[in-house]
Scaffold this active site. Structure first.
Site: not given
Ligand code: UFG
Length: 329
Positions: A35-36, A142, A171, A191
């Site tokens: 991945k890196g 996860y 995040n 996001l």
């Molecule tokens: N989201 C969208 N559209 C997208 C991508 C994300 O609406 O295209 C939403 C997700 O549903 C979520 C928010 O944006 O509600 C943040 O999503 P991310 O995928 O950016 O991050 P996550 O909160 O899922 O996860 C991140 C890290 C994890 C960690 C978590 C802790 O990837 O490792 O934050 O809060 F555990």
């Protein structure tokens, strides 16, 4: 300190490696490049290796006379972990057990582990921030694998074979070291980078995964933390491990932003308009995850230096514009 940075070619690991270098430590990156990006490692010593390769880890620990290990190497997608749980148990849990076994064999005791706010599942008191004593009840594989590693560390430390810190990230975002080290996941799932790609015209739209959550604007709320602030906390815990066998800290700003607020910030920072589409919930998502990071503030004197969402997004926007196709590899 001579530090092995597992996953040091990834987003947070490469930022950490740069900070270790600039603070006079001697990092060695250990990464399988699944991945890196080698370009993110720069001139730092690099070993291409897998964490399921016990012999390779032992040799690396010995060759570089490693004093501490920081472990960033993990799969990180909540949604994918729901679809492919065993992939997560194998990489995030079994490989970490292998790493800890190698450390035990060589006698390396200090370990800084990248845990996650996902260990809290759906916290009962969703109004305020989550503190470290909240129940840990992950709602996706996860989060479960990260919690299982924390437990493994706990027992290893009770057996006096490990001194560890579990850092529960909220995040992580932004580009660190003056916006020179950015976030480039392939495929991207987070996001902020996805929204930036929409603003750059590299994708048709940004999808909001659910607009009917029990939150003020119906979209999920997260606590965004600049990767520089996150990495600084690692340096502090590294020093503290001399006196403590077990440290558990939340790392967040204590302030939540909804998906819509993040999208609006990208719109403002970029000055670009783009299409926003409502989509289904993403499996495994908690409605609200915000931190109470009082403990790390009180015990380590850490506090975020870049708490503004606008600043985080600006650094990411700058990096993506300077690297429109991400890292070269
Ligand atoms: N989201 C969208 N559209 C997208 C991508 C994300 O609406 O295209 C939403 C997700 O549903 C979520 C928010 O944006 O509600 C943040 O999503 P991310 O995928 O950016 O991050 P996550 O909160 O899922 O996860 C991140 C890290 C994890 C960690 C978590 C802790 O990837 O490792 O934050 O809060 F555990």
């Amino acid at each position: 300190m001579r530090v092995l940075v597992c996953g040091g070619a990834g987003y947070i690991g490469s930022n950490m490696t740069a900070m270790l270098n600039s603070e006079g430590h001697e990092p060695v990156v250990y990464d399988n490049l699944s991945k890196g990006h080698i370009a993110a490692v720069g001139q730092t010593k690099f070993v291409e290796g897998d964490l399921d390769d016990y012999k390779s880890i032992v040799e690396t620990l010995q060759k570089y006379d490693i004093e501490a290990v920081m472990h960033f190497a993990a799969f990180i997608e909540v949604g994918e972990s729901v679809q492919a749980p065993l992939k997560y148990y194998r990489n995030n849990l079994s490989c970490t057990q292998n790493l800890l076994s190698a450390m035990e064999a060589v006698g390396v005791e200090k370990f800084v582990f990248s845990s996650t706010a996902a260990v809290y599942g759906i916290p009962e008191s969703i109004g305020g921030g989550i503190s470290e004593d909240f129940p840990t009840e992950p709602i996706n594989p996860y989060g479960q694998t990260k919690l299982a590693v924390e437990r493994m560390c706990y027992y290893q430390s009770r057996a006096e074979k490990l001194r560890y810190a579990a850092l529960r990230y909220f995040n992580a975002c932004g580009a660190g070291s003056n916006a020179t080290i950015g976030e480039d996941h392939k495929p991207e799932s987070h996001l902020i980078p996805l929204t930036i790609q929409a603003a750059m015209g590299k994708r048709d739209d940004i999808k909001i995964f659910g607009t009917d959550y029990d939150t003020p604007d119906g979209t999920c709320i997260r606590d965004y933390i600049h990767v520089d602030d996150l990495c600084r906390a690692h340096l502090l815990v590294l020093n503290k491990l001399d006196q403590s066998r077990e440290l558990i800290y939340n790392l967040g700003n204590g302030k939540g932003f909804s998906v819509r607020e993040v999208i609006e910030t990208v719109r403002q920072v970029s000055g670009k308009d783009f299409k926003v589409v409502t989509a289904e919930h993403r499996p495994g998502d908690a409605p609200i995850l915000t931190s109470d990071a009082t403990k790390v503030r009180n015990e380590l004197g850490w506090k975020p230096e870049k708490p503004e969402l606008r600043e985080m997004v600006s650094s990411a926007w700058k990096w993506h514009n300077e690297h429109p196709d991400g890292y070269p590899d």
